[in-house]
Design an enzyme around this catalytic site. Structure first.
Site, PDB file in Angstrom:
ATOM      1  N   GLY A   1     -28.463  17.328 -43.056  1.00 49.99           N
ATOM      2  CA  GLY A   1     -27.620  18.522 -43.145  1.00 49.99           C
ATOM      3  C   GLY A   1     -26.279  18.179 -43.748  1.00 49.99           C
ATOM      4  O   GLY A   1     -25.935  17.000 -43.932  1.00 49.99           O
TER       5      GLY A   1
ATOM      6  N   GLY B   1     -18.434  16.589 -43.986  1.00 46.32           N
ATOM      7  CA  GLY B   1     -19.332  15.453 -44.215  1.00 46.32           C
ATOM      8  C   GLY B   1     -20.781  15.861 -44.086  1.00 46.32           C
ATOM      9  O   GLY B   1     -21.142  17.025 -44.311  1.00 46.32           O
TER      10      GLY B   1
ATOM     11  N   ASP C   1     -18.049  28.462 -28.944  1.00 43.99           N
ATOM     12  CA  ASP C   1     -18.774  28.801 -30.179  1.00 43.99           C
ATOM     13  C   ASP C   1     -20.283  28.764 -29.931  1.00 43.99           C
ATOM     14  O   ASP C   1     -21.040  28.177 -30.709  1.00 43.99           O
ATOM     15  CB  ASP C   1     -18.391  27.845 -31.312  1.00 43.99           C
ATOM     16  CG  ASP C   1     -18.823  28.382 -32.685  1.00 43.99           C
ATOM     17  OD1 ASP C   1     -19.032  29.608 -32.808  1.00 43.99           O
ATOM     18  OD2 ASP C   1     -18.961  27.573 -33.624  1.00 43.99           O
TER      19      ASP C   1
END
Length: 467
Positions: free
Chosen positions: A30, A35, A146
């Protein structure tokens, strides 16, 4: 013997230097703003893990660095079967590296948008894990801030694989009754009080409720073409169960959703209250094998350690050198014993489990001994990793191959012996004991009196635990 407490945090190395010396970095899994995430294989154990690689040049502001430090700090502090396990961290001149367990089953979000109907029963199975995370975090005054389906990963591709909560970059550890004021989160899942910048841990309950709504129906409760429109609808509208998707959904599911997606945080239910809701009785209970369960609990009853290095090494091996498959062998029993689903086992839960599964009686004094031996960090409860440490088959756990790997990792300078300074470097970052303590740790094992521990002394010490 001086009281020596050790936790999973103490055996999570913080290293500098070349990560390639320890890991074979493989394909990219991913990519994000700072990064990428890549697959990595531990060169000694051959275990596949994931490594989050964050470029230092992309982390330009103090705020961005604080997000990274915060995520690492919280991941290091938690030990729950449904929260991503961190193994170690690295940094070199160019990058930061966070090594975690590898979850190959994809995001919960992916399974939702694939268009397949997720039954209420399966939804309850997933959701119970989500709520268990929240009970554990909120008990420790950690607010995730979140929660969304993208932040829950499946361990494997199996339909009912275990879920793992990830991404603690915006999480915060706060004081009791502290009011949070920073607007963070993702628009579809954000609670109305977060929009107003005046909230507490109940914001996670709202977000979890939105995830459940999405699981059951396939779409979010509040929509819009822009973030501003979505948030305006969150503030102005009430949750609705109108539409063909809701025709065959139980009243219990709707009742739980109404209590979680409640615009008033004061009357919104807590994670503990949500876990006790009747709808979660639809959760799938995996049957336990009575014979296997008795063997595991007998391992718990016989668990003991005699030297501080034994205690530390057992924690180190389980945390760093066991496979996820081995750790998850104990998962169903752990969940079965964990009656309040808070991610830890109390003295009473252990006592009741032993009575039910081994049919022993009159074991109050034995429970006290078990707790004193197994509760390595002195928290008063048995954490997930502590349970695994005490219940795994010790003959298999303490194989010569594993002991040799552990010895090599302790022997930082490659001299063929372990010194007090090497033990201090490995276990002393979180616990500040004086030099005499580390000398005593060596002396308990040092049979020939040369001031260091060789592989034979080390192996003999650890294999004595099988007796």
């Amino acid at each position: 013997m001086e009281n020596f407490s050790i936790s999973w945090q103490d055996v999570i190395p913080e290293s500098t230097g070349q990560i390639n010396e320890k890991y074979e970095i493989k394909e990219q899994l991913g990519e994000g703003a700072y990064g990428s995430v890549r697959k990595a294989t531990h060169r000694l154990t051959r275990e596949d893990r994931a490594v989050k690689i964050l470029s230092k040049k992309n982390l330009k502001t103090p705020e961005e660095l604080k997000i990274l430090e915060n995520e690492v700090s919280i991941l290091r502090s938690v030990d729950h079967p449904n929260i991503l396990k961190v193994y170690e961290t690295y940094q070199d001149k160019f990058s930061y590296f966070i090594v975690t367990e590898l979850c190959s089953g994809g995001e919960l979000f992916d399974r939702i948008i694939q268009g397949r109907t997720i039954s209420e029963r399966d939804s309850a199975h997933y959701f119970k894990q989500i709520l268990s995370c929240l009970v554990y975090l909120h008990d420790r005054h950690i607010v995730h801030r979140d929660l969304k389906p993208e932040n829950f990963l499946f361990c494997t591709q199996e339909p009912l694989s275990n879920l793992k909560l990830i991404d603690f970059g915006t999480s915060i550890q706060c004081q009791t009754a502290e009011i949070l004021t920073k607007k963070v989160g993702t628009s579809y899942y954000i609670a109305p009080e977060v929009i107003d910048c005046h909230y507490n841990e109940k914001c996670d309950i709202w977000s979890a409720g939105v995830i459940l709504y999405l699981l059951i129906s396939g779409f979010p409760p509040f929509n819009g073409k822009t973030d501003a429109e979505i948030m305006a609808n969150i503030k102005a509208k009430k949750v609705s169960f109108i539409g063909k998707e809701w025709k065959n959904i139980s009243n219990e599911a709707k009742d739980l959703l109404g209590k979680m997606i409640n615009p008033d945080p004061l009357s919104r239910i807590s994670a503990k209250e949500a876990l006790e809701h009747p709808w979660l009785q639809n959760d799938i209970q995996t049957p336990l094998d009575p014979g296997e369960t008795a063997l595991i609990l007998n391992n718990l009853r016989s668990f003991h350690w005699e030297t501080k290095l034994q205690k530390a090494t057992m924690s180190f091996i389980v945390s760093q050198l066991t496979t996820r498959a081995e750790r998850e062998e104990m998962l169903e029993l752990f969940k079965s014993l964990d009656k309040d689903n808070n991610g830890t086992l109390s003295r009473q839960e252990i006592l009741e489990g032993l009575i039910v599964f081994t049919r022993v009686t009159g074991i109050d004094s034995e429970i006290d001994r078990i707790m004193s031996q197994v509760d390595c960090d002195g928290s008063g409860e048995i954490d997930y990793t502590e349970f695994i440490t005490a219940t795994l088959n010790r003959t298999r756990l303490l194989s010569r191959e594993r002991l040799e790997i552990a010895f090599k990792l302790y022997d930082i300078d490659g001299s063929g012996t372990i010194t007090k300074d090497e033990l201090k470097a490995i276990f002393g970052k979180q616990r500040h004991y004086d030099d005499v303590f580390w000398e005593e740790m060596i002396n308990e094992v040092d049979k020939n009196g040369d001031g260091v521990v060789d592989i034979h002394e080390f192996s003999e010490m650890m294999l004595s635990l099988n007796n």
